[in-house]
Design an enzyme around this catalytic site. Structure first.
Site, PDB file in Angstrom:
ATOM      1  N   PHE A 183       0.825  -1.204   0.000  1.00  0.00           N
ATOM      2  CA  PHE A 183       0.000   0.000   0.000  1.00  0.00           C
ATOM      3  C   PHE A 183       0.857   1.251   0.000  1.00  0.00           C
ATOM      4  CE2 PHE A 183       0.853  -1.077   4.385  1.00  0.00           C
ATOM      5  CZ  PHE A 183       1.079   0.143   5.016  1.00  0.00           C
ATOM      6  N   CYS A 184       0.224   2.378  -0.395  1.00  0.00           N
ATOM      7  CA  CYS A 184       0.874   3.681  -0.390  1.00  0.00           C
ATOM      8  C   CYS A 184      -0.203   4.743  -0.197  1.00  0.00           C
ATOM      9  CB  CYS A 184       1.661   3.910  -1.677  1.00  0.00           C
ATOM     10  SG  CYS A 184       0.636   3.897  -3.168  1.00  0.00           S
ATOM     11  N   THR A 185       0.145   6.004  -0.347  1.00  0.00           N
ATOM     12  CA  THR A 185      -0.782   7.089  -0.025  1.00  0.00           C
ATOM     13  C   THR A 185      -1.997   7.115  -0.950  1.00  0.00           C
ATOM     14  OG1 THR A 185       1.108   8.396   0.721  1.00  0.00           O
ATOM     15  CG2 THR A 185      -0.971   9.558   0.411  1.00  0.00           C
ATOM     16  N   ILE A 212      -4.197   4.629   0.793  1.00  0.00           N
ATOM     17  CA  ILE A 212      -4.615   4.898   2.165  1.00  0.00           C
ATOM     18  C   ILE A 212      -5.720   5.953   2.199  1.00  0.00           C
ATOM     19  CG2 ILE A 212      -3.839   5.693   4.440  1.00  0.00           C
ATOM     20  CD1 ILE A 212      -0.947   4.921   3.425  1.00  0.00           C
TER      21      ILE A 212
END
Length: 273
Positions: A183-185, A212
């Site tokens: 996952f990332c922003t 996220i």
């Protein structure tokens, strides 16, 4: 979009195959000048990434043009509004990558991991056999992350391939080929890094659709597996569930985020974004 707000902001990206990014960039420069938008768009042979702002009508026209490009019908766009222009001018650039990983030829448009929506994501990372990897940089992870997530401790995204190759060798030495959740922003970094992980021979690779930010927007806090704030690259510094302002601020000298009620030891340089 709020058509009554002076400025609409669109943050967007799409991995696609662009044989002639220079030609597409020239067309976008001309259209942006006609529409009076501001911001930055980056094009490469692997797709498009950027943030633009202008009137609601101008941004809608620019986004429609980008959606009509080859492979861009599924363009990921996140909208916001602002009372004044958030950028001084419009820039359309052509680069080697739309987000710099430096891992050679990858094909995120066709080779990224499988998308998961928030509910399916919760179920996957609840499995103790799933390896959960935060693809963001260390200063972002320090604000908050998912439970059980591994922090690679990177200072920049281009550091991720070397870290993962070392980690992958450890998994192989242990005889493990686990499910990997990343996952990332906002989605762009984990989309590219899952393509990297799959290119290294791992088959069951997943990433959080919309990143996220979409998770915090859609997942009720009572059911959330997120802990802390999510660092964002704007004046908000960090946000929590419901995308409400978080508890972090940023040091004016070094740029590092830290909780407002905590002491901060100033670093020597700003975070690498």
């Amino acid at each position: 979009m709020d058509e009554t707000a002076p400025y609409t902001i669109a943050a967007l990206y799409r991995f696609a195959v662009f044989p002639d990014p220079q030609g597409l960039a020239a067309d976008l420069r001309a259209l942006a000048a006609e529409l009076g938008t501001c911001g930055t768009l980056i094009l490469a042979r692997e797709g498009i990434n950027g943030t633009v702002a202008g009137s609601a009508q101008a941004v809608a026209a620019l986004v429609a043009h980008i959606r009509a490009l080859p492979g861009c019908a599924g363009l990921d766009v996140k909208y916001a509004v602002a009372p004044q222009a958030p950028f001084a001018r419009m820039k359309v650039k052509v680069k080697a990558e739309i987000v710099t990983l430096g891992a050679g030829d990858l094909d995120p448009a066709n080779g990224a991991g499988a998308y998961l929506d928030p509910a399916a994501w919760n179920a996957l990372i609840a499995d103790p056999d799933t390896v959960v990897i935060d693809t963001r940089n260390a200063y972002e992870v320090a604000c908050g992350t998912f439970e059980r997530a591994i922090d690679p401790g990177t200072g920049a995204f281009r550091d991720f391939p070397a870290w993962f190759d070392d980690f992958a060798q450890k998994l192989r030495d242990e005889g493990r080929a686990p499910k990997i959740a990343m996952f990332c922003t906002g989605g762009i970094r984990c989309e590219k890094s899952t393509a990297l992980v799959k290119s290294r021979g791992f088959d069951e690779v997943y990433h959080l659709r919309g990143g996220i930010l979409r998770y915090l927007e859609e997942m009720p806090e009572a059911q959330s597996r997120w802990q802390g704030d999510c660092y964002v690259f704007d004046e908000r510094i960090a946000v929590g569930h419901g995308l409400k302002p978080g508890v972090h601020t940023a040091c004016r000298a070094c740029g590092q985020p830290y909780p407002r009620d905590a002491d901060h030891i100033c670093g020597a340089a700003s975070p690498v974004m």
